[in-house]
Design a protein around this motif. Sequence first.
Motif, PDB file in Angstrom:
ATOM      1  N   GLN A 149      -7.549  -4.787 -24.958  1.00 33.30           N
ATOM      2  CA  GLN A 149      -8.899  -4.430 -24.528  1.00 33.30           C
ATOM      3  C   GLN A 149      -9.026  -4.469 -23.010  1.00 33.30           C
ATOM      4  OE1 GLN A 149     -11.758  -6.950 -26.476  1.00 33.30           O
ATOM      5  NE2 GLN A 149     -11.463  -5.981 -28.475  1.00 33.30           N
ATOM      6  N   LEU A 150      -8.489  -5.521 -22.399  1.00 35.86           N
ATOM      7  CA  LEU A 150      -8.555  -5.642 -20.941  1.00 35.86           C
ATOM      8  C   LEU A 150      -7.817  -4.491 -20.260  1.00 35.86           C
ATOM      9  CD1 LEU A 150      -7.969  -9.488 -20.530  1.00 35.86           C
ATOM     10  CD2 LEU A 150     -10.115  -8.249 -20.210  1.00 35.86           C
ATOM     11  N   ALA A 151      -6.653  -4.150 -20.768  1.00 36.63           N
ATOM     12  CA  ALA A 151      -5.885  -3.052 -20.184  1.00 36.63           C
ATOM     13  C   ALA A 151      -6.613  -1.723 -20.362  1.00 36.63           C
ATOM     14  CB  ALA A 151      -4.492  -2.989 -20.818  1.00 36.63           C
ATOM     15  N   GLY A 152      -7.219  -1.528 -21.513  1.00 35.10           N
ATOM     16  CA  GLY A 152      -7.935  -0.284 -21.772  1.00 35.10           C
ATOM     17  C   GLY A 152      -9.225  -0.148 -20.985  1.00 35.10           C
ATOM     18  N   ALA A 153      -9.840  -1.281 -20.648  1.00 36.13           N
ATOM     19  CA  ALA A 153     -11.122  -1.259 -19.946  1.00 36.13           C
ATOM     20  C   ALA A 153     -10.977  -1.311 -18.430  1.00 36.13           C
ATOM     21  CB  ALA A 153     -11.978  -2.429 -20.416  1.00 36.13           C
ATOM     22  N   THR A 154      -9.775  -1.490 -17.927  1.00 33.89           N
ATOM     23  CA  THR A 154      -9.566  -1.613 -16.490  1.00 33.89           C
ATOM     24  C   THR A 154      -9.001  -0.304 -15.946  1.00 33.89           C
ATOM     25  OG1 THR A 154      -9.082  -3.959 -16.808  1.00 33.89           O
ATOM     26  CG2 THR A 154      -8.460  -3.002 -14.693  1.00 33.89           C
ATOM     27  N   PRO A 155      -9.790   0.399 -15.140  1.00 32.11           N
ATOM     28  CA  PRO A 155      -9.323   1.697 -14.639  1.00 32.11           C
ATOM     29  C   PRO A 155      -8.295   1.556 -13.519  1.00 32.11           C
ATOM     30  CG  PRO A 155     -11.513   1.226 -13.786  1.00 32.11           C
ATOM     31  CD  PRO A 155     -11.164   0.117 -14.741  1.00 32.11           C
ATOM     32  N   THR A 156      -7.417   2.533 -13.434  1.00 34.56           N
ATOM     33  CA  THR A 156      -6.443   2.599 -12.342  1.00 34.56           C
ATOM     34  C   THR A 156      -7.135   3.149 -11.097  1.00 34.56           C
ATOM     35  OG1 THR A 156      -5.796   4.854 -12.878  1.00 34.56           O
ATOM     36  CG2 THR A 156      -4.560   3.076 -13.971  1.00 34.56           C
ATOM     37  N   LYS A 157      -6.465   3.069  -9.949  1.00 36.17           N
ATOM     38  CA  LYS A 157      -7.018   3.642  -8.721  1.00 36.17           C
ATOM     39  C   LYS A 157      -7.278   5.133  -8.894  1.00 36.17           C
ATOM     40  CE  LYS A 157      -4.962   0.368  -5.505  1.00 36.17           C
ATOM     41  NZ  LYS A 157      -4.035   0.195  -4.377  1.00 36.17           N
ATOM     42  N   GLU A 158      -6.364   5.808  -9.559  1.00 36.67           N
ATOM     43  CA  GLU A 158      -6.511   7.246  -9.791  1.00 36.67           C
ATOM     44  C   GLU A 158      -7.735   7.536 -10.670  1.00 36.67           C
ATOM     45  OE1 GLU A 158      -4.031  10.249 -12.457  1.00 36.67           O
ATOM     46  OE2 GLU A 158      -2.916   9.662 -10.638  1.00 36.67           O
ATOM     47  N   GLU A 159      -7.924   6.739 -11.716  1.00 38.16           N
ATOM     48  CA  GLU A 159      -9.090   6.926 -12.589  1.00 38.16           C
ATOM     49  C   GLU A 159     -10.389   6.646 -11.845  1.00 38.16           C
ATOM     50  OE1 GLU A 159      -6.917   5.771 -16.825  1.00 38.16           O
ATOM     51  OE2 GLU A 159      -7.794   4.194 -15.587  1.00 38.16           O
ATOM     52  N   LEU A 160     -10.393   5.618 -10.981  1.00 40.70           N
ATOM     53  CA  LEU A 160     -11.586   5.326 -10.184  1.00 40.70           C
ATOM     54  C   LEU A 160     -11.902   6.470  -9.227  1.00 40.70           C
ATOM     55  CD1 LEU A 160     -11.086   1.540  -9.349  1.00 40.70           C
ATOM     56  CD2 LEU A 160     -12.840   2.543 -10.820  1.00 40.70           C
ATOM     57  N   ALA A 161     -10.881   7.027  -8.600  1.00 37.93           N
ATOM     58  CA  ALA A 161     -11.083   8.160  -7.696  1.00 37.93           C
ATOM     59  C   ALA A 161     -11.636   9.362  -8.447  1.00 37.93           C
ATOM     60  CB  ALA A 161      -9.771   8.518  -6.996  1.00 37.93           C
ATOM     61  N   GLN A 162     -11.131   9.601  -9.650  1.00 37.07           N
ATOM     62  CA  GLN A 162     -11.617  10.719 -10.461  1.00 37.07           C
ATOM     63  C   GLN A 162     -13.078  10.495 -10.845  1.00 37.07           C
ATOM     64  OE1 GLN A 162      -9.363  11.471 -14.022  1.00 37.07           O
ATOM     65  NE2 GLN A 162     -10.718  13.124 -14.682  1.00 37.07           N
ATOM     66  N   ARG A 163     -13.435   9.268 -11.253  1.00 39.11           N
ATOM     67  CA  ARG A 163     -14.824   8.954 -11.586  1.00 39.11           C
ATOM     68  C   ARG A 163     -15.735   9.168 -10.391  1.00 39.11           C
ATOM     69  NH1 ARG A 163     -14.755   3.194 -14.799  1.00 39.11           N
ATOM     70  NH2 ARG A 163     -13.372   3.817 -16.478  1.00 39.11           N
ATOM     71  N   ARG A 164     -15.251   8.743  -9.202  1.00 40.70           N
ATOM     72  CA  ARG A 164     -16.051   8.903  -7.996  1.00 40.70           C
ATOM     73  C   ARG A 164     -16.338  10.380  -7.738  1.00 40.70           C
ATOM     74  NH1 ARG A 164     -16.141  10.164  -2.822  1.00 40.70           N
ATOM     75  NH2 ARG A 164     -17.300   8.876  -1.346  1.00 40.70           N
ATOM     76  N   GLU A 165     -15.314  11.217  -7.844  1.00 41.66           N
ATOM     77  CA  GLU A 165     -15.494  12.645  -7.610  1.00 41.66           C
ATOM     78  C   GLU A 165     -16.430  13.271  -8.644  1.00 41.66           C
ATOM     79  OE1 GLU A 165     -14.644  14.411  -4.915  1.00 41.66           O
ATOM     80  OE2 GLU A 165     -14.057  12.432  -4.178  1.00 41.66           O
ATOM     81  N   GLU A 166     -16.285  12.870  -9.901  1.00 39.09           N
ATOM     82  CA  GLU A 166     -17.164  13.392 -10.949  1.00 39.09           C
ATOM     83  C   GLU A 166     -18.609  12.952 -10.723  1.00 39.09           C
ATOM     84  OE1 GLU A 166     -15.296  11.942 -14.485  1.00 39.09           O
ATOM     85  OE2 GLU A 166     -13.731  13.479 -14.449  1.00 39.09           O
ATOM     86  N   ASP A 191      -3.939 -20.194 -21.367  1.00 40.03           N
ATOM     87  CA  ASP A 191      -5.013 -20.926 -22.042  1.00 40.03           C
ATOM     88  C   ASP A 191      -6.341 -20.194 -21.919  1.00 40.03           C
ATOM     89  OD1 ASP A 191      -3.089 -22.799 -22.650  1.00 40.03           O
ATOM     90  OD2 ASP A 191      -3.750 -24.246 -21.124  1.00 40.03           O
ATOM     91  N   ARG A 192      -6.575 -19.611 -20.758  1.00 38.84           N
ATOM     92  CA  ARG A 192      -7.816 -18.861 -20.550  1.00 38.84           C
ATOM     93  C   ARG A 192      -7.862 -17.629 -21.449  1.00 38.84           C
ATOM     94  NH1 ARG A 192     -13.103 -18.852 -19.170  1.00 38.84           N
ATOM     95  NH2 ARG A 192     -13.648 -16.906 -18.181  1.00 38.84           N
ATOM     96  N   LEU A 193      -6.764 -16.907 -21.538  1.00 38.15           N
ATOM     97  CA  LEU A 193      -6.707 -15.741 -22.424  1.00 38.15           C
ATOM     98  C   LEU A 193      -6.931 -16.152 -23.876  1.00 38.15           C
ATOM     99  CD1 LEU A 193      -3.681 -13.825 -20.862  1.00 38.15           C
ATOM    100  CD2 LEU A 193      -6.089 -13.113 -20.824  1.00 38.15           C
ATOM    101  N   GLN A 194      -6.330 -17.257 -24.279  1.00 38.37           N
ATOM    102  CA  GLN A 194      -6.502 -17.737 -25.647  1.00 38.37           C
ATOM    103  C   GLN A 194      -7.958 -18.095 -25.916  1.00 38.37           C
ATOM    104  OE1 GLN A 194      -4.022 -17.761 -28.031  1.00 38.37           O
ATOM    105  NE2 GLN A 194      -5.754 -18.080 -29.365  1.00 38.37           N
ATOM    106  N   GLU A 195      -8.604 -18.751 -24.957  1.00 39.05           N
ATOM    107  CA  GLU A 195     -10.009 -19.124 -25.115  1.00 39.05           C
ATOM    108  C   GLU A 195     -10.901 -17.882 -25.211  1.00 39.05           C
ATOM    109  OE1 GLU A 195     -13.509 -21.586 -22.715  1.00 39.05           O
ATOM    110  OE2 GLU A 195     -11.463 -21.604 -21.953  1.00 39.05           O
ATOM    111  N   LEU A 196     -10.655 -16.906 -24.355  1.00 41.15           N
ATOM    112  CA  LEU A 196     -11.437 -15.669 -24.402  1.00 41.15           C
ATOM    113  C   LEU A 196     -11.249 -14.947 -25.732  1.00 41.15           C
ATOM    114  CD1 LEU A 196     -10.758 -14.349 -20.783  1.00 41.15           C
ATOM    115  CD2 LEU A 196     -12.946 -15.211 -21.683  1.00 41.15           C
ATOM    116  N   ALA A 197     -10.003 -14.895 -26.205  1.00 39.84           N
ATOM    117  CA  ALA A 197      -9.723 -14.238 -27.482  1.00 39.84           C
ATOM    118  C   ALA A 197     -10.418 -14.971 -28.626  1.00 39.84           C
ATOM    119  CB  ALA A 197      -8.212 -14.180 -27.720  1.00 39.84           C
ATOM    120  N   ARG A 198     -10.328 -16.284 -28.624  1.00 38.91           N
ATOM    121  CA  ARG A 198     -10.954 -17.083 -29.676  1.00 38.91           C
ATOM    122  C   ARG A 198     -12.471 -16.868 -29.687  1.00 38.91           C
ATOM    123  NH1 ARG A 198      -9.429 -21.992 -28.114  1.00 38.91           N
ATOM    124  NH2 ARG A 198      -7.335 -21.641 -28.886  1.00 38.91           N
ATOM    125  N   ASP A 199     -13.090 -16.850 -28.498  1.00 37.39           N
ATOM    126  CA  ASP A 199     -14.540 -16.629 -28.407  1.00 37.39           C
ATOM    127  C   ASP A 199     -14.953 -15.278 -28.982  1.00 37.39           C
ATOM    128  OD1 ASP A 199     -14.925 -19.070 -27.206  1.00 37.39           O
ATOM    129  OD2 ASP A 199     -15.253 -18.261 -25.189  1.00 37.39           O
TER     130      ASP A 199
END
Length: 106
Positions: A51-68, A32-40
């Motif tokens: 969108q949520l999957a694409g915007a949420t970094p993995t641990k590996e991606e976070l580590a790479q960002r930290r190093e950069e 229901d929460r996902l449906q409400e967010l999508a509707r909004d």
Amino acid sequence: MTIALERPEVVYRRYTVTVADTTIKVDPAVRDRLQELARDRGITMRDLVAQLAGATPTKEELAQRREETKAYVEEHFLGGPYTEQDASAGQQLWADVVSGRVGEVQ
């Protein structure tokens, strides 16, 4: 009696590549929460999850960002290695910003 089920990897891989949709089972409150967010946002739940999957970094991606980020800070701001003292000073500055102490006359 225990039964061990094995799925043939070749068949499974071939199936998942050709089948576009997957069902995700979640609690009704989450659904229901996902449906409400999508509707909004005026999008489908499928697009919201993408969108949520694409915007949420993995641990590996976070580590790479930290190093950069660390390399950028060392090159453009510090002129040398980033130390624990720098990390502590940054954390203190952030705490001061959050508390509103930055910019106060002491």
